[in-house]
Design an enzyme around this catalytic site. Structure first.
Site, PDB file in Angstrom:
ATOM      1  N   GLU A   1      -9.711  13.428  15.153  1.00  0.00           N
ATOM      2  CA  GLU A   1      -9.155  13.703  13.822  1.00  0.00           C
ATOM      3  C   GLU A   1      -9.859  14.929  13.259  1.00  0.00           C
ATOM      4  OE1 GLU A   1      -8.655  10.836  10.772  1.00  0.00           O
ATOM      5  OE2 GLU A   1      -7.490   9.458  12.014  1.00  0.00           O
TER       6      GLU A   1
ATOM      7  N   ASP B   1      -6.122   4.625  10.036  1.00  0.00           N
ATOM      8  CA  ASP B   1      -7.541   4.751   9.675  1.00  0.00           C
ATOM      9  C   ASP B   1      -8.010   3.516   8.922  1.00  0.00           C
ATOM     10  OD1 ASP B   1      -7.467   7.266  10.706  1.00  0.00           O
ATOM     11  OD2 ASP B   1      -7.182   8.250   8.771  1.00  0.00           O
TER      12      ASP B   1
ATOM     13  N   HIS C   1       0.815  -1.219   0.000  1.00  0.00           N
ATOM     14  CA  HIS C   1       0.000   0.000   0.000  1.00  0.00           C
ATOM     15  C   HIS C   1       0.844   1.264   0.000  1.00  0.00           C
ATOM     16  CE1 HIS C   1      -3.402  -2.459  -0.006  1.00  0.00           C
ATOM     17  NE2 HIS C   1      -4.253  -1.511   0.297  1.00  0.00           N
TER      18      HIS C   1
HETATM   19  P1  FAD Z   1       4.282  -1.924   2.006  1.00  0.00           P
HETATM   20  O1  FAD Z   1       3.776  -0.854   1.109  1.00  0.00           O
HETATM   21  O2  FAD Z   1       4.164  -3.304   1.533  1.00  0.00           O
HETATM   22  O3  FAD Z   1       5.744  -1.604   2.488  1.00  0.00           O
HETATM   23  C1  FAD Z   1       6.112  -0.299   2.902  1.00  0.00           C
HETATM   24  C2  FAD Z   1       7.610  -0.254   3.212  1.00  0.00           C
HETATM   25  O4  FAD Z   1       7.856  -1.011   4.388  1.00  0.00           O
HETATM   26  C3  FAD Z   1       8.483  -0.859   2.127  1.00  0.00           C
HETATM   27  O5  FAD Z   1       9.715  -0.187   2.092  1.00  0.00           O
HETATM   28  C4  FAD Z   1       8.688  -2.278   2.600  1.00  0.00           C
HETATM   29  O6  FAD Z   1       9.867  -2.848   2.097  1.00  0.00           O
HETATM   30  C5  FAD Z   1       8.719  -2.096   4.105  1.00  0.00           C
HETATM   31  N1  FAD Z   1       8.196  -3.253   4.821  1.00  0.00           N
HETATM   32  C6  FAD Z   1       7.039  -3.906   4.622  1.00  0.00           C
HETATM   33  N2  FAD Z   1       6.917  -4.902   5.517  1.00  0.00           N
HETATM   34  C7  FAD Z   1       8.009  -4.855   6.293  1.00  0.00           C
HETATM   35  C8  FAD Z   1       8.471  -5.621   7.393  1.00  0.00           C
HETATM   36  N3  FAD Z   1       7.783  -6.638   7.875  1.00  0.00           N
HETATM   37  N4  FAD Z   1       9.654  -5.279   7.960  1.00  0.00           N
HETATM   38  C9  FAD Z   1      10.383  -4.239   7.493  1.00  0.00           C
HETATM   39  N5  FAD Z   1       9.998  -3.507   6.443  1.00  0.00           N
HETATM   40  C10 FAD Z   1       8.819  -3.792   5.856  1.00  0.00           C
HETATM   41  N6  FAD Z   1      -0.680   5.336   7.244  1.00  0.00           N
HETATM   42  C11 FAD Z   1      -0.955   5.806   8.465  1.00  0.00           C
HETATM   43  O7  FAD Z   1      -0.048   6.033   9.272  1.00  0.00           O
HETATM   44  N7  FAD Z   1      -2.233   6.043   8.862  1.00  0.00           N
HETATM   45  C12 FAD Z   1      -3.297   5.777   8.065  1.00  0.00           C
HETATM   46  O8  FAD Z   1      -4.424   5.995   8.462  1.00  0.00           O
HETATM   47  C13 FAD Z   1      -3.038   5.254   6.772  1.00  0.00           C
HETATM   48  N8  FAD Z   1      -4.052   4.939   5.951  1.00  0.00           N
HETATM   49  C14 FAD Z   1      -3.791   4.438   4.711  1.00  0.00           C
HETATM   50  C15 FAD Z   1      -4.860   4.120   3.878  1.00  0.00           C
HETATM   51  C16 FAD Z   1      -4.632   3.600   2.627  1.00  0.00           C
HETATM   52  C17 FAD Z   1      -5.804   3.245   1.745  1.00  0.00           C
HETATM   53  C18 FAD Z   1      -3.303   3.439   2.172  1.00  0.00           C
HETATM   54  C19 FAD Z   1      -3.034   2.939   0.799  1.00  0.00           C
HETATM   55  C20 FAD Z   1      -2.227   3.766   2.978  1.00  0.00           C
HETATM   56  C21 FAD Z   1      -2.456   4.265   4.264  1.00  0.00           C
HETATM   57  N9  FAD Z   1      -1.419   4.592   5.139  1.00  0.00           N
HETATM   58  C22 FAD Z   1      -1.695   5.063   6.390  1.00  0.00           C
HETATM   59  C23 FAD Z   1      -0.011   4.448   4.719  1.00  0.00           C
HETATM   60  C24 FAD Z   1       0.543   3.107   5.135  1.00  0.00           C
HETATM   61  O9  FAD Z   1       0.747   3.052   6.536  1.00  0.00           O
HETATM   62  C25 FAD Z   1       1.913   2.835   4.491  1.00  0.00           C
HETATM   63  O10 FAD Z   1       1.837   2.990   3.114  1.00  0.00           O
HETATM   64  C26 FAD Z   1       2.382   1.445   4.835  1.00  0.00           C
HETATM   65  O11 FAD Z   1       3.721   1.284   4.448  1.00  0.00           O
HETATM   66  C27 FAD Z   1       1.570   0.426   4.101  1.00  0.00           C
HETATM   67  O12 FAD Z   1       1.713  -0.826   4.701  1.00  0.00           O
HETATM   68  P2  FAD Z   1       1.964  -2.073   3.773  1.00  0.00           P
HETATM   69  O13 FAD Z   1       1.838  -3.252   4.665  1.00  0.00           O
HETATM   70  O14 FAD Z   1       1.118  -2.070   2.571  1.00  0.00           O
HETATM   71  O15 FAD Z   1       3.494  -1.806   3.431  1.00  0.00           O
END
Ligand code: FAD
Length: 509
Positions: A261, A148, A83
């Protein structure tokens, strides 16, 4: 598989030794690029990996990292739920670890007590929505600090911060973990906490995946409430909105709301950006006749929630809500509230996801921008950005609400503005793909214009979920914490194998 890796390795560096570390994998290995691993939620970047590994355990993660370390150029990206917006979870011609595979191995949580507090141990690849469901169904507890939207993984948000309306009280999610299991860039599996391997613990939290892959986290939990009174109140004046928001976030637990918020919306009947986006309950209608004549092009909404239990008397809940709302200066008659279960409240963005998927906007590009802006610059930000650049909205929520720096641990890798109160600003654009919507580059350019404005006016601000193209910009982002960041990299990932998609360091052969 090994032959393929050998071929790849020899094709690029004759010095590297073929390795058979990955041969013992308990999980699965896929050559080529399953489409998902080359894409992310942002929909603006694409980078195909050499292979995708579905690790079954921390040992599998370590095997993959060690295999990459023996080559001259392979990198490894942990992919949570993909994400990210700017390719941060991608590894071009490298190995992508699909961390969600680890979650699927685990169904039961283990609950522990320590110093009068409760904790659960969860996989780094677990989705927060699954953590919620398991915590509530197995123990009637829940983590204290959320995002969120819960379709994000534990490791993915802990690598950034993890912020929502509870962060004013408990800090970001990174402030709510006491222990991690991490696989470093050297392929070691280490348990870390404040008292054990502490430098790795602090580095990994908010560390953008640069120092290790989080395979397990011990997360603080509390008794889960049954119900939530979910409230929105509208302001026409930014100063009144911020002064009420700042007062609310300084109230002590049990003396204030459990969630605070806020968002900006357009002063029109636009269905995506305007009045219709405010009501929370069925049959509620925004009555613009209530707005004062001086209201400008944008309006503000405080979003609040109070937790309660089924056995609490309704009049006690009403009294508490009335006591707090009675101190606020919102526009009379523009108050909306609804009672929902705690799960419904936390999963509220799931409905947005379902709707957006149904109309094709979920899979469209998402040129989002997230910033932290100091309290001292927020009024100017409102005048220049909300009221001018974004006066027609962004086709989705524009979040703005205050956070307290005392709840953020400066030993963690994430950087925030210097002031005691700073605001998170999130431009969550949900725009139909071109040609129906504007070209994505135009929106990316608008984001740059906003960032440039913050620089030009000398604002005390930081990007949240940062993304830069040059190391110079990363140095500016980390400021006096850059040296610490570089030292941590040299200690825990000396060959820069991990999280190449963040584009901070280049792989060292
Ligand atoms: P990925 O996109 O898969 O990874 C993000 C980064 O972290 C990459 O560099 C990856 O290599 C690294 N990574 C992933 N897993 C691990 C692991 N286990 N150990 C070490 N590194 C790792 N953020 C907020 O703070 N609050 C919110 O309310 C919020 N809402 C969101 C809503 C939506 C619809 C979206 C798309 C994003 C939102 N985000 C929010 C942002 C979100 O927290 C970050 O984009 C987060 O990185 C997404 O998590 P993911 O599991 O998809 O990570």
């Amino acid at each position: 598989m090994i032959a393929y890796l050998e071929h790849f390795v020899h094709g690029n560096d004759t010095e590297s030794k073929p390795n058979d570390d990955v041969a013992g994998l308990e999980g699965a290995f896929h050559f080529g690029a399953p489409a998902a691993a080359a894409k992310d939620f942002g929909g603006m970047k694409s980078a195909a990996p050499l292979a995708v590994i579905r690790p079954a355990s921390g040992a599998d993660v370590a095997r993959a990292v060690r295999a990459a370390a023996r080559t001259a150029n392979l990198t490894v990206a942990a992919r949570g739920n993909g994400h990210s917006i700017n390719g941060q979870a991608m590894a071009e011609n490298g190995l992508v670890l699909d961390m969600r595979a680890m979650e699927e191995e685990e169904d039961h949580l283990s609950l522990s007590h320590r110093d009068g507090s409760l904790y659960v141990d969860v996989s780094g690849g677990a989705l927060w929505e699954d953590v919620l469901k398991r915590c509530v169904s197995q123990f009637r507890v829940a983590p204290r600090s959320w995002t969120d939207y819960l379709g994000l993984t534990v490791g993915g948000t802990l690598s950034n911060a993890g912020v929502s309306g509870q962060a004013f009280r408990y800090g970001p999610q990174t402030s709510n973990v006491t222990e991690l299991e991490v696989v470093t860039g050297k392929g070691e599996i280490l348990v870390c906490s404040e008292g054990q391997n502490s430098e790795l613990f602090f580095a990994a939290l908010g560390g953008l995946g640069q120092f290790g892959i989080i395979t397990r986290a011990r997360v603080a939990v509390q008794q889960a409430p049954d119900m939530v009174r979910w409230i929105r109140v509208v302001y026409s004046e930014f100063e009144e909105f911020t002064s009420d928001a700042e007062w609310l976030v300084t109230l002590q637990e049990r003396d204030g709301f459990d969630y605070v918020e806020g968002f900006v919306f357009v002063n029109s009947d636009d269905p995506c950006n305007g009045w219709p986006t405010v009501p929370v309950g069925p049959n509620q209608r925004f009555d613009p006749a209530r707005l004062p004549a001086r209201a400008g092009p944008v309006l503000y909404c405080l979003e609040l929630a109070l937790h309660y239990r089924n056995e609490d008397h309704p009049s006690a809940v009403n009294m508490e809500v009335d006591r707090l709302l009675g101190r606020l200066g919102f526009v009379e008659g523009l108050k909306f509230s609804v009672d929902v279960t705690y799960m419904e409240f936390l999963l509220r963005v799931k409905r947005v996801e379902e709707d957006a998927k149904a109309n094709g906007i979920w899979d469209a590009p998402h040129p989002w921008l997230n910033l932290f802006v100091s309290k001292s610059n927020i009024a100017e930000f409102d005048r220049q950005v909300f009221k001018k650049i974004l006066k027609h909205g962004v086709g989705g929520p524009i979040l703005v609400y205050p956070l307290l720096r005392t709840k953020w641990d400066s030993r963690h890798s994430v950087v925030v503005p210097d002031s005691n109160i700073f605001y998170i600003i999130a431009l969550l654009r949900f725009i139909p793909p071109p040609p129906k919507g504007p070209p994505t580059e135009v929106l990316v350019e608008q984001n740059h214009e906003i960032i440039q404005l913050c620089h030009n006016r000398g604002f005390d601000f930081k990007l949240y979920l940062p993304h830069y193209q040059s190391q110079e910009n990363w140095m500016r982002h980390y400021g006096d914490k850059w040296t610490r960041f570089v030292d941590r990299k040299a200690t825990f990932d000396p060959f820069a194998i991990l999280a190449p998609g963040q584009k901070i360091f280049s792989r060292i052969p």
